[in-house]
Scaffold this motif. Structure first.
Motif, PDB file in Angstrom:
ATOM      1  N   VAL A   1       0.853  -1.189   0.000  1.00 21.33           N
ATOM      2  CA  VAL A   1       0.000   0.000   0.000  1.00 21.33           C
ATOM      3  C   VAL A   1       0.886   1.235   0.000  1.00 21.33           C
ATOM      4  CG1 VAL A   1      -1.733   1.310   1.286  1.00 21.33           C
ATOM      5  CG2 VAL A   1      -1.871  -1.195   1.182  1.00 21.33           C
ATOM      6  N   ILE A   2       0.584   2.158  -0.924  1.00 24.98           N
ATOM      7  CA  ILE A   2       1.340   3.416  -0.981  1.00 24.98           C
ATOM      8  C   ILE A   2       0.955   4.273   0.231  1.00 24.98           C
ATOM      9  CG2 ILE A   2       1.832   5.459  -2.376  1.00 24.98           C
ATOM     10  CD1 ILE A   2       0.998   3.814  -4.831  1.00 24.98           C
ATOM     11  N   ARG A   3       1.968   4.708   0.967  1.00 23.38           N
ATOM     12  CA  ARG A   3       1.715   5.434   2.212  1.00 23.38           C
ATOM     13  C   ARG A   3       0.875   6.686   1.967  1.00 23.38           C
ATOM     14  NH1 ARG A   3       4.130   4.938   7.142  1.00 23.38           N
ATOM     15  NH2 ARG A   3       5.629   3.474   6.247  1.00 23.38           N
ATOM     16  N   GLU A   4       1.096   7.356   0.846  1.00 18.20           N
ATOM     17  CA  GLU A   4       0.349   8.580   0.557  1.00 18.20           C
ATOM     18  C   GLU A   4      -1.065   8.304   0.062  1.00 18.20           C
ATOM     19  OE1 GLU A   4       3.308   7.882  -0.607  1.00 18.20           O
ATOM     20  OE2 GLU A   4       4.576   9.209   0.597  1.00 18.20           O
ATOM     21  N   LYS A   5      -1.381   7.028  -0.232  1.00 19.98           N
ATOM     22  CA  LYS A   5      -2.706   6.701  -0.763  1.00 19.98           C
ATOM     23  C   LYS A   5      -3.423   5.677   0.120  1.00 19.98           C
ATOM     24  CE  LYS A   5      -1.634   7.689  -5.611  1.00 19.98           C
ATOM     25  NZ  LYS A   5      -1.658   7.176  -6.994  1.00 19.98           N
ATOM     26  N   VAL A   6      -3.233   5.798   1.410  1.00 18.82           N
ATOM     27  CA  VAL A   6      -3.910   4.882   2.329  1.00 18.82           C
ATOM     28  C   VAL A   6      -5.425   5.028   2.215  1.00 18.82           C
ATOM     29  CG1 VAL A   6      -4.218   4.296   4.761  1.00 18.82           C
ATOM     30  CG2 VAL A   6      -1.944   4.838   3.898  1.00 18.82           C
ATOM     31  N   TYR A   7      -5.888   6.238   2.053  1.00 19.35           N
ATOM     32  CA  TYR A   7      -7.336   6.481   1.931  1.00 19.35           C
ATOM     33  C   TYR A   7      -7.914   5.703   0.746  1.00 19.35           C
ATOM     34  CZ  TYR A   7     -11.710   8.974   1.016  1.00 19.35           C
ATOM     35  OH  TYR A   7     -13.033   9.283   0.773  1.00 19.35           O
ATOM     36  N   ASP A   8      -7.256   5.784  -0.445  1.00 16.69           N
ATOM     37  CA  ASP A   8      -7.748   5.061  -1.632  1.00 16.69           C
ATOM     38  C   ASP A   8      -7.701   3.558  -1.413  1.00 16.69           C
ATOM     39  OD1 ASP A   8      -8.108   7.486  -2.903  1.00 16.69           O
ATOM     40  OD2 ASP A   8      -6.107   7.468  -3.811  1.00 16.69           O
ATOM     41  N   ALA A   9      -6.623   3.081  -0.798  1.00 17.76           N
ATOM     42  CA  ALA A   9      -6.486   1.644  -0.589  1.00 17.76           C
ATOM     43  C   ALA A   9      -7.568   1.103   0.341  1.00 17.76           C
ATOM     44  CB  ALA A   9      -5.100   1.327  -0.021  1.00 17.76           C
ATOM     45  N   PHE A  10      -8.023   1.922   1.287  1.00 16.06           N
ATOM     46  CA  PHE A  10      -9.004   1.433   2.256  1.00 16.06           C
ATOM     47  C   PHE A  10     -10.443   1.595   1.752  1.00 16.06           C
ATOM     48  CE2 PHE A  10     -11.746   1.887   6.001  1.00 16.06           C
ATOM     49  CZ  PHE A  10     -11.427   0.728   6.678  1.00 16.06           C
ATOM     50  N   TYR A  11     -10.738   2.721   1.109  1.00 15.64           N
ATOM     51  CA  TYR A  11     -12.122   3.022   0.772  1.00 15.64           C
ATOM     52  C   TYR A  11     -12.518   2.650  -0.657  1.00 15.64           C
ATOM     53  CZ  TYR A  11     -12.677   5.593   5.139  1.00 15.64           C
ATOM     54  OH  TYR A  11     -12.761   5.926   6.473  1.00 15.64           O
ATOM     55  N   LYS A  12     -11.554   2.546  -1.580  1.00 10.50           N
ATOM     56  CA  LYS A  12     -11.931   2.297  -2.969  1.00 10.50           C
ATOM     57  C   LYS A  12     -12.115   0.815  -3.281  1.00 10.50           C
ATOM     58  CE  LYS A  12     -10.150   6.391  -5.328  1.00 10.50           C
ATOM     59  NZ  LYS A  12      -9.291   6.900  -6.419  1.00 10.50           N
ATOM     60  N   LEU A  13     -11.392  -0.067  -2.594  1.00 14.69           N
ATOM     61  CA  LEU A  13     -11.475  -1.494  -2.871  1.00 14.69           C
ATOM     62  C   LEU A  13     -12.015  -2.237  -1.663  1.00 14.69           C
ATOM     63  CD1 LEU A  13      -8.229  -2.441  -4.857  1.00 14.69           C
ATOM     64  CD2 LEU A  13     -10.551  -2.342  -5.703  1.00 14.69           C
ATOM     65  N   GLN A  14     -13.009  -3.075  -1.922  1.00 19.54           N
ATOM     66  CA  GLN A  14     -13.558  -3.903  -0.855  1.00 19.54           C
ATOM     67  C   GLN A  14     -12.615  -5.072  -0.558  1.00 19.54           C
ATOM     68  OE1 GLN A  14     -16.203  -3.415   1.070  1.00 19.54           O
ATOM     69  NE2 GLN A  14     -15.949  -5.357   2.174  1.00 19.54           N
TER      70      GLN A  14
END
Length: 328
Positions: free
Chosen positions: A93-106
């Motif tokens: 997981v890209i540290r700067e994109k934790v939000y996308d990794a958590f909320y965009k993919l189930q």
């Protein structure tokens, strides 16, 4: 007063537990997502963190370590051979994109698996089975390129993709093993034939050398016999016996020596030889007659060859030029 004390005790206990729940710990290489009444608020990194009780809650934690997902894909090659490939995908997981990794993919694992299936089943059918083994790195590169392009929008970085196993159908593997065994047997047969050829050549050379030495020994033996006979004739001549008589005496002596040596051998096969006194003289006369005849034939052949040579030379010599011929 007692009633107030009774009320303050439970309230104090509740406040104490609320205060305790306000603090939480985030582990190393982990990120925690905080929500305010269900709405995203912030991302907390490793260490001791604080949140507002009741208002804020930990929505989830995201692992920032490099993870590996093994995907088993079954497909067929260009030469219609079914094969199973094990693809190992290392992602983070890209540290700067934790939000996308958590909320965009189930479920990111299912998403990665789908892309791996898509790429492998698009690339492998273009190759023959042997090419799949030789170009497995090309398959891994194609999978990584496709996953990087697709998963970067979701906050995932594909570190490495590896083709860790290629497993053809059981019957195909058995056939490949038979082909390999046949090739090895062919090579073994060639080496055995070469070794046999070397042994035959060595044996032939040894026999040739043996024959040469044997012939040389016989020649030396005959040379010594002739030398001994020559010395015997000289000795007999010194006592007044001429060459012809000496030769006859030597032949008779050799004849009886031969009969004696044959008689001494117990395992010798039956040999019929003349043993009368005049047998040696007859043998000598026959030998002299054969020598004279062979000398006459040799002289006649020399004369005939010389005559043929002169005739051929005359045929090759051009006739002399006459007055009417024009010479340049």
């Amino acid at each position: 007063m007692n009633v107030l004390l009774i009320l303050l005790v439970p309230i104090g206990i509740i406040l104490f537990f609320l205060l305790l729940s306000s603090f939480f710990v985030v582990k190393q290489q982990t990120a925690a997502l905080i929500e305010n009444f269900g709405k995203f608020s912030s991302i907390r990194n490793s260490g001791l963190q604080f949140k507002i009780p009741i208002v804020q809650r930990i929505a989830g934690r995201v692992n920032l370590k490099i993870q590996q997902l093994d995907v088993l894909v079954e497909t067929k090659t260009k030469d219609d051979v079914f094969v199973k490939l094990k693809i190992s995908v290392q992602f983070q997981v890209i540290r700067e994109k934790v939000y996308d990794a958590f909320y965009k993919l189930q479920n990111p694992h299912d998403q990665i698996t789908s892309y791996v299936f898509d790429v492998v089943r698009a690339e492998v059918p273009k190759m023959k089975l042997d090419d799949v083994f030789e170009r497995k790195d090309d398959i891994a590169i194609a999978v990584k390129a496709e996953l990087n392009e697709a998963m970067s929008d979701y906050g995932y970085d594909i570190i490495k993709t590896l083709v860790t196993d290629i497993d053809p159908d059981v019957q195909v593997k058995a056939a490949m093993n038979r082909i390999n065994a046949a090739e090895r047997e062919k090579v073994a047969a060639e080496y055995e034939a070469e070794a046999e050829r070397i042994k035959i050549v060595a044996k032939a050379r040894a026999e040739a050398e043996s024959k040469r030495l044997q012939g040389q020994g016989i020649a030396d033996q005959r040379r010594e016999i002739a030398r001994g006979l020559e010395e015997s004739v000289d000795v007999l001549n010194n006592v007044g016996i001429n060459s012809q008589e000496a030769s006859a005496l030597i032949v008779v002596t050799q004849h009886y020596d031969t009969l004696q040596s044959i008689g001494e051998e117990t395992n010798t096969n039956l040999i019929l030889l003349p043993n009368s006194p005049q047998a040696g003289s007859n043998m000598l006369n026959d030998m002299i007659a054969s020598f004279v005849a062979s000398n006459q034939i040799g002289e006649q052949m020399k004369k005939s060859n010389a005559a043929k040579g002169i005739s051929n030379k005359r045929k090759r010599t051009p006739p002399p030029a006459t007055d009417g011929d024009v010479q340049y």
